[in-house]
Each structure stands twice: as structure tokens, then as C-alpha cells.
Design a protein around this motif. Structure first.
Motif, PDB file in Angstrom:
ATOM      1  N   LEU A 183       0.859  -1.178   0.000  1.00 21.52           N
ATOM      2  CA  LEU A 183       0.000   0.000   0.000  1.00 21.52           C
ATOM      3  C   LEU A 183       0.897   1.229   0.000  1.00 21.52           C
ATOM      4  O   LEU A 183       1.811   1.340   0.821  1.00 21.52           O
ATOM      5  N   LYS A 190      -3.006   0.018  -3.913  1.00 25.84           N
ATOM      6  CA  LYS A 190      -2.488  -1.295  -3.553  1.00 25.84           C
ATOM      7  C   LYS A 190      -1.901  -1.925  -4.791  1.00 25.84           C
ATOM      8  O   LYS A 190      -2.472  -1.839  -5.870  1.00 25.84           O
ATOM      9  N   ARG A 202      -4.441   6.491  -2.093  1.00 30.50           N
ATOM     10  CA  ARG A 202      -3.594   5.332  -1.797  1.00 30.50           C
ATOM     11  C   ARG A 202      -3.884   4.229  -2.812  1.00 30.50           C
ATOM     12  O   ARG A 202      -5.002   4.052  -3.251  1.00 30.50           O
TER      13      ARG A 202
END
Length: 145
Positions: free
Chosen positions: A77, A87, A85
Motif C-alpha cells: 500500500l 495497492k 492510496r
């Protein structure tokens, strides 16, 4: 247990660096996995190797090489510059097996010394082409799964 094995093509030459605190070797590179279904785009994954394997990978593997990678899959992350953000999947490799050299690699390869290729368990490749550069053992890290 978190374990994965996959075949891919190296699309970015491995980049070796050392951690600032302990001077541990770390190599990162990108691989591309062929799609399962026709018409799908290939997947790109970041692969990370550590210690002795990290030092051996840049010497023996290059862009265009086809490899089999054994390791652990993780999700990273991180913050994007756009303010959100993201992943991303990342593989920490314990072993890297050469299948074939691509056009980006050198024609003649000098295998690293045996001491730089410890294997956590004896490995007998079913196909000699899947073994490491020395032809008898894959390159591996000394981190247990």
C-alpha cells in the motif's frame, strides 16, 4: 502458507541496491506474465530479492529472459502523488529459475560461485532448462517460506 510459482518474462533489468542501515542487498525488477485468456492484457508484477540472491540476480538475469519465480505474494500500500492510496501486488522471490535468454541478455553467462546460491532444500529440476545458470541448481535465497 503464502507461496507462489509462476513463469514470466523480465521486462526491466534487475536493479541492485543496498539498504542504508544494514547494507543488505536488495534487487528489484519487473516481470510480465502472459494472460490466461486471449484478448486479455499481460500482467506486470514487481519482484524483490534479498541478500545473496539479490547480488546474483543482476549478474545472471536480464530484460527479455524467461524465468520461473518461486516466492511469496504480498500487497503493498502506498500514497500516489494524485492524493490517493494504491495497492499493488509484489513478489518476494526465494528462487529464480532460468528458462531461456531473451535478446536483451548476454549470450555468454558466467554463473556466480556456488556459495552465492544457497538452496533451502535440495532441488532436482524436472527439466534441465529450468535450472539456474550453472545448469544444476536454481538461484535461490536463504529465506525459508
Amino acid at each position: 502458507m503464502n507461496s507462489c510459482i509462476f513463469m514470466a518474462e523480465i521486462v526491466q533489468d534487475p536493479q541492485l541496491r543496498y539498504t542504508s542501515d544494514t547494507q543488505t542487498a536488495v534487487t528489484e525488477f519487473l516481470v510480465q506474465i502472459d494472460p490466461i485468456r486471449d484478448g486479455d492484457a499481460p500482467e506486470t508484477l514487481k519482484v524483490v530479492t534479498w541478500r545473496k540472491l539479490a547480488e546474483a540476480v543482476p549478474e545472471n538475469f536480464h530484460r527479455g529472459d524467461r524465468v520461473v519465480i518461486e516466492g511469496r505474494l504480498g500487497m503493498i500500500l502506498f500514497d500516489r502523488p494524485e492524493g490517493f492510496r494504491e495497492k499493488r501486488a509484489e513478489v518476494t522471490a526465494q528462487r529464480v529459475h532460468l528458462i531461456s535468454h531473451g535478446s536483451g541478455g548476454s549470450a555468454a553467462m558466467t554463473p556466480p560461485p556456488a556459495a552465492s546460491m544457497p538452496s533451502p532444500a535440495p532441488v532436482t529440476p524436472m527439466n534441465p532448462e529450468v535450472a539456474g545458470p550453472s545448469g544444476d541448481e536454481p538461484l535461490s535465497d536463504d529465506i525459508p517460506f
